[in-house]
Design an enzyme around this catalytic site. Structure first.
Site, PDB file in Angstrom:
ATOM      1  N   PHE A 268       7.571   0.694  -3.623  1.00 19.81           N
ATOM      2  CA  PHE A 268       7.693   0.274  -2.224  1.00 19.81           C
ATOM      3  C   PHE A 268       6.368   0.364  -1.482  1.00 19.81           C
ATOM      4  O   PHE A 268       6.250  -0.078  -0.352  1.00 19.81           O
ATOM      5  CB  PHE A 268       8.738   1.127  -1.486  1.00 19.81           C
ATOM      6  CG  PHE A 268       8.456   2.600  -1.590  1.00 19.81           C
ATOM      7  CD1 PHE A 268       7.527   3.199  -0.766  1.00 19.81           C
ATOM      8  CD2 PHE A 268       9.110   3.368  -2.535  1.00 19.81           C
ATOM      9  CE1 PHE A 268       7.252   4.562  -0.875  1.00 19.81           C
ATOM     10  CE2 PHE A 268       8.843   4.726  -2.651  1.00 19.81           C
ATOM     11  CZ  PHE A 268       7.907   5.318  -1.826  1.00 19.81           C
ATOM     12  N   GLY A 269       5.353   0.935  -2.106  1.00 15.53           N
ATOM     13  CA  GLY A 269       4.047   1.114  -1.466  1.00 15.53           C
ATOM     14  C   GLY A 269       2.995   0.251  -2.138  1.00 15.53           C
ATOM     15  O   GLY A 269       3.240  -0.909  -2.470  1.00 15.53           O
TER      16      GLY A 269
ATOM     17  N   GLU B 293       0.485   9.912  -9.087  1.00 17.53           N
ATOM     18  CA  GLU B 293       1.249  10.105  -7.858  1.00 17.53           C
ATOM     19  C   GLU B 293       1.356  11.566  -7.435  1.00 17.53           C
ATOM     20  O   GLU B 293       1.537  11.854  -6.260  1.00 17.53           O
ATOM     21  CB  GLU B 293       2.660   9.512  -7.998  1.00 17.53           C
ATOM     22  CG  GLU B 293       2.677   8.014  -8.229  1.00 17.53           C
ATOM     23  CD  GLU B 293       2.140   7.210  -7.058  1.00 17.53           C
ATOM     24  OE1 GLU B 293       1.985   7.749  -5.952  1.00 17.53           O
ATOM     25  OE2 GLU B 293       1.862   6.014  -7.250  1.00 17.53           O
TER      26      GLU B 293
ATOM     27  N   TYR C 123      -5.526   0.534   2.348  1.00 21.22           N
ATOM     28  CA  TYR C 123      -4.275   0.936   1.695  1.00 21.22           C
ATOM     29  C   TYR C 123      -3.101   0.105   2.226  1.00 21.22           C
ATOM     30  O   TYR C 123      -2.288  -0.406   1.467  1.00 21.22           O
ATOM     31  CB  TYR C 123      -4.044   2.435   1.905  1.00 21.22           C
ATOM     32  CG  TYR C 123      -2.798   2.965   1.248  1.00 21.22           C
ATOM     33  CD1 TYR C 123      -2.761   3.217  -0.120  1.00 21.22           C
ATOM     34  CD2 TYR C 123      -1.652   3.223   1.994  1.00 21.22           C
ATOM     35  CE1 TYR C 123      -1.612   3.710  -0.727  1.00 21.22           C
ATOM     36  CE2 TYR C 123      -0.505   3.714   1.395  1.00 21.22           C
ATOM     37  CZ  TYR C 123      -0.503   3.957   0.037  1.00 21.22           C
ATOM     38  OH  TYR C 123       0.648   4.445  -0.556  1.00 21.22           O
TER      39      TYR C 123
END
Length: 152
Positions: free
Chosen positions: A11-12, A84, A125
């Site tokens: 989702f990022g 992550e 980002y």
């Protein structure tokens, strides 16, 4: 799908397929768009590899987070774990149920940050997230929402 593949909801910045493939060469984009209901996109922790806030999700009734569904082999998941959560506390790998465009509910894993506050993402980002969402064809209303996020 073969049993040695696991499903991942991005989702990022991992929605940007070129970025994802550098991290996880086995990643295969499947059924493209997926949504996670009753969650919202947040930037609740500072990045270990980015100056600003990094994307996460948190529960919120009525909200929706759109993303992409990837299949990947277990060794790539272990590589993604190291990226992550390099300090073992940044993100937790958790199982969520997403809905695909074909209205199938799919169990997959995603990463949810250990909250440390509220942070603005860097423009670079946030641009990765928006570019991934745009290329994937996420709903225009969701992309507009992403474009309205303030950055540094």
């Amino acid at each position: 799908m073969k049993n040695n593949y696991v499903l991942y909801f991005a989702f990022g910045s991992n929605m940007l397929e070129t970025r994802m493939l550098k991290r996880c060469p086995s990643a295969l984009l499947i059924d493209s768009i997926a949504k996670l209901e009753d969650y919202q996109l947040v930037f609740n922790r500072q990045g270990d590899y980015e100056d600003g806030g990094v994307a996460s999700i948190e529960q919120k009734a009525g909200a929706v987070v759109y993303g992409l569904l990837y299949a990947m082999i277990v060794p790539d998941i272990e590589n993604l774990d190291k990226i992550e959560s390099p300090n073992d506390d940044a993100y937790n790998r958790e199982v969520v149920t997403v809905s695909t465009l074909s209205n199938q509910n799919v169990d997959c894993f995603t990463y949810i940050a250990s909250p440390k506050g509220s942070f603005l993402p860097t423009k670079k980002y946030l641009d990765w997230i928006i570019e991934g969402a745009t290329i994937a064809g996420l709903p225009a209303s969701y992309i507009k929402k992403l474009r309205n996020i303030k950055s540094i």
